[in-house]
Design a protein around this motif. Structure first.
Motif, PDB file in Angstrom:
ATOM      1  N   GLU A  41       0.316  -1.287  -0.125  1.00  0.00           N
ATOM      2  CA  GLU A  41       0.005   0.009   0.185  1.00  0.00           C
ATOM      3  C   GLU A  41       0.569   1.402   0.169  1.00  0.00           C
ATOM      4  OE1 GLU A  41      -3.127   0.191   2.943  1.00  0.00           O
ATOM      5  OE2 GLU A  41      -3.511  -2.243   2.890  1.00  0.00           O
ATOM      6  N   HIS A  42       2.041   1.037   0.759  1.00  0.00           N
ATOM      7  CA  HIS A  42       2.857   2.317   0.679  1.00  0.00           C
ATOM      8  C   HIS A  42       4.048   2.432   0.275  1.00  0.00           C
ATOM      9  CE1 HIS A  42      -0.417   3.532   4.020  1.00  0.00           C
ATOM     10  NE2 HIS A  42      -0.267   2.446   4.383  1.00  0.00           N
ATOM     11  N   SER A  43       4.603   1.790  -0.449  1.00  0.00           N
ATOM     12  CA  SER A  43       5.844   1.443  -0.709  1.00  0.00           C
ATOM     13  C   SER A  43       6.473   2.524  -1.965  1.00  0.00           C
ATOM     14  CB  SER A  43       6.616   0.248  -1.135  1.00  0.00           C
ATOM     15  OG  SER A  43       6.189  -0.918  -1.990  1.00  0.00           O
ATOM     16  N   ASP A  44       5.303   1.970  -2.554  1.00  0.00           N
ATOM     17  CA  ASP A  44       5.076   3.009  -4.470  1.00  0.00           C
ATOM     18  C   ASP A  44       6.573   1.689  -5.063  1.00  0.00           C
ATOM     19  OD1 ASP A  44       3.548   4.605  -4.413  1.00  0.00           O
ATOM     20  OD2 ASP A  44       5.162   5.722  -5.003  1.00  0.00           O
ATOM     21  N   ALA A  45       7.169   0.755  -4.234  1.00  0.00           N
ATOM     22  CA  ALA A  45       7.556  -0.723  -5.228  1.00  0.00           C
ATOM     23  C   ALA A  45       7.026  -1.915  -4.516  1.00  0.00           C
ATOM     24  CB  ALA A  45       9.162  -0.287  -4.252  1.00  0.00           C
ATOM     25  N   VAL A  46       6.076  -2.170  -5.226  1.00  0.00           N
ATOM     26  CA  VAL A  46       5.629  -3.743  -4.400  1.00  0.00           C
ATOM     27  C   VAL A  46       6.577  -4.415  -4.902  1.00  0.00           C
ATOM     28  CG1 VAL A  46       3.492  -4.879  -4.840  1.00  0.00           C
ATOM     29  CG2 VAL A  46       3.518  -2.797  -4.703  1.00  0.00           C
ATOM     30  N   ASP A  47       7.291  -5.027  -6.421  1.00  0.00           N
ATOM     31  CA  ASP A  47       7.453  -5.452  -6.823  1.00  0.00           C
ATOM     32  C   ASP A  47       9.229  -5.853  -6.170  1.00  0.00           C
ATOM     33  OD1 ASP A  47       5.848  -6.322  -8.697  1.00  0.00           O
ATOM     34  OD2 ASP A  47       7.119  -5.263 -10.549  1.00  0.00           O
ATOM     35  N   SER A  48       9.978  -4.562  -5.311  1.00  0.00           N
ATOM     36  CA  SER A  48      10.716  -4.782  -4.653  1.00  0.00           C
ATOM     37  C   SER A  48      11.129  -5.202  -2.788  1.00  0.00           C
ATOM     38  CB  SER A  48      11.875  -3.613  -4.505  1.00  0.00           C
ATOM     39  OG  SER A  48      10.690  -2.818  -3.564  1.00  0.00           O
ATOM     40  N   ALA A  65      11.247  -6.161   4.292  1.00  0.00           N
ATOM     41  CA  ALA A  65      12.118  -4.960   3.217  1.00  0.00           C
ATOM     42  C   ALA A  65      11.529  -4.528   1.748  1.00  0.00           C
ATOM     43  CB  ALA A  65      13.597  -5.087   3.364  1.00  0.00           C
ATOM     44  N   ASP A  66      11.747  -3.504   2.006  1.00  0.00           N
ATOM     45  CA  ASP A  66      11.236  -2.523   0.395  1.00  0.00           C
ATOM     46  C   ASP A  66      12.337  -1.869  -0.083  1.00  0.00           C
ATOM     47  OD1 ASP A  66      10.333   0.126   0.446  1.00  0.00           O
ATOM     48  OD2 ASP A  66       8.515  -1.384   1.693  1.00  0.00           O
ATOM     49  N   LEU A  67      12.486  -1.443  -1.210  1.00  0.00           N
ATOM     50  CA  LEU A  67      13.336   0.234  -2.054  1.00  0.00           C
ATOM     51  C   LEU A  67      11.745   0.922  -2.484  1.00  0.00           C
ATOM     52  CD1 LEU A  67      15.546  -2.340  -4.221  1.00  0.00           C
ATOM     53  CD2 LEU A  67      15.880  -1.634  -1.934  1.00  0.00           C
ATOM     54  N   GLY A  68      11.701   1.163  -1.902  1.00  0.00           N
ATOM     55  CA  GLY A  68      10.062   2.145  -1.982  1.00  0.00           C
ATOM     56  C   GLY A  68      11.001   3.972  -1.628  1.00  0.00           C
ATOM     57  N   GLY A 157      13.603   3.363   1.064  1.00  0.00           N
ATOM     58  CA  GLY A 157      12.866   1.492   0.950  1.00  0.00           C
ATOM     59  C   GLY A 157      12.550   2.108   2.808  1.00  0.00           C
ATOM     60  N   LEU A 158      11.757   0.627   3.400  1.00  0.00           N
ATOM     61  CA  LEU A 158      12.291   0.196   4.575  1.00  0.00           C
ATOM     62  C   LEU A 158      12.358  -1.176   4.771  1.00  0.00           C
ATOM     63  CD1 LEU A 158      10.495   0.940   7.280  1.00  0.00           C
ATOM     64  CD2 LEU A 158       8.716   0.212   6.353  1.00  0.00           C
ATOM     65  N   VAL A 159      13.261  -1.403   6.043  1.00  0.00           N
ATOM     66  CA  VAL A 159      13.365  -2.916   6.316  1.00  0.00           C
ATOM     67  C   VAL A 159      12.732  -3.170   8.294  1.00  0.00           C
ATOM     68  CG1 VAL A 159      15.396  -4.385   6.700  1.00  0.00           C
ATOM     69  CG2 VAL A 159      16.142  -2.991   5.072  1.00  0.00           C
ATOM     70  N   VAL A 160      11.922  -3.962   7.732  1.00  0.00           N
ATOM     71  CA  VAL A 160      11.451  -3.806   9.623  1.00  0.00           C
ATOM     72  C   VAL A 160      12.451  -5.661  10.141  1.00  0.00           C
ATOM     73  CG1 VAL A 160       9.239  -5.073  11.007  1.00  0.00           C
ATOM     74  CG2 VAL A 160       9.877  -2.585   9.014  1.00  0.00           C
ATOM     75  N   ALA A 161      12.954  -5.965  10.805  1.00  0.00           N
ATOM     76  CA  ALA A 161      12.968  -6.792  11.619  1.00  0.00           C
ATOM     77  C   ALA A 161      13.209  -7.315  12.838  1.00  0.00           C
ATOM     78  CB  ALA A 161      14.996  -6.386  11.213  1.00  0.00           C
TER      79      ALA A 161
END
Length: 166
Positions: A41-48, A65-68, A157-161
């Motif tokens: 919903e928020h990343s604008d980079a779902v494929d990442s 994680a994503d590269l959004g 993007g975002l990484v949640v660990a």
């Protein structure tokens, strides 16, 4: 998709084998699904986007994680946060109930689901976006006062660990 459902079932089974109760494992899988939904919903980079897990002995680690556009870029879409310029402040806001880039009611509670799932599991979670990292420890009474916000080198993007044990 059936692939995603199978992956979630493998995670739940691995957690149960590591000593988590079925209910706890289901809660953590649900929390992970919320975070994956955030990528969509928020990343604008779902494929990442990626979601991985590892269980070793009684410890389970989850990473999403994503590269959004990152938390700051996402929050700036909301009229309340459009003037926000600090990635660290964006991370601090993003873990508060009701904070979202979406304006529709009832949004911004996905992170709470993660904390509820981690409560009592010696849970530790780290959010990394922009040039900051926010580390929190979840306890039976909520988020412990040991929240640490640190500046880091920039990251897209975002990484949640998250890491926990029964």
């Amino acid at each position: 998709s059936t692939t995603w459902v199978a992956w979630c079932n493998r995670l739940r089974a691995a957690m149960e084998q590591a000593g988590f109760t079925r209910l706890t494992a289901q809660g953590l899988v649900g929390a992970l699904e919320e975070l994956v939904g955030n990528v969509q919903e928020h990343s604008d980079a779902v494929d990442s986007g990626v979601a991985v897990f590892r269980t070793q002995s009684t410890i389970t680690e989850l990473v999403i994680a994503d590269l959004g556009i990152g938390v700051l870029g996402s929050l700036r879409r909301h009229p309340t946060y459009c003037d926000l310029t600090d990635a660290g402040r964006a991370l601090e806001l993003s873990v508060q109930d009701g904070v979202s880039s979406r304006t529709d009611a009832g949004r911004g509670f996905g992170i709470s689901a993660l904390f509820r799932a981690l409560a009592g599991l010696d849970g530790h979670v780290r959010f990394r976006s922009g040039d900051h990292a926010l580390e929190l420890r979840a306890t039976a009474t909520g988020v412990a006062g040991q929240a640490q916000l640190r500046q880091r080198s920039p990251l897209s993007g975002l990484v949640v660990a998250a890491r926990c044990q029964p």
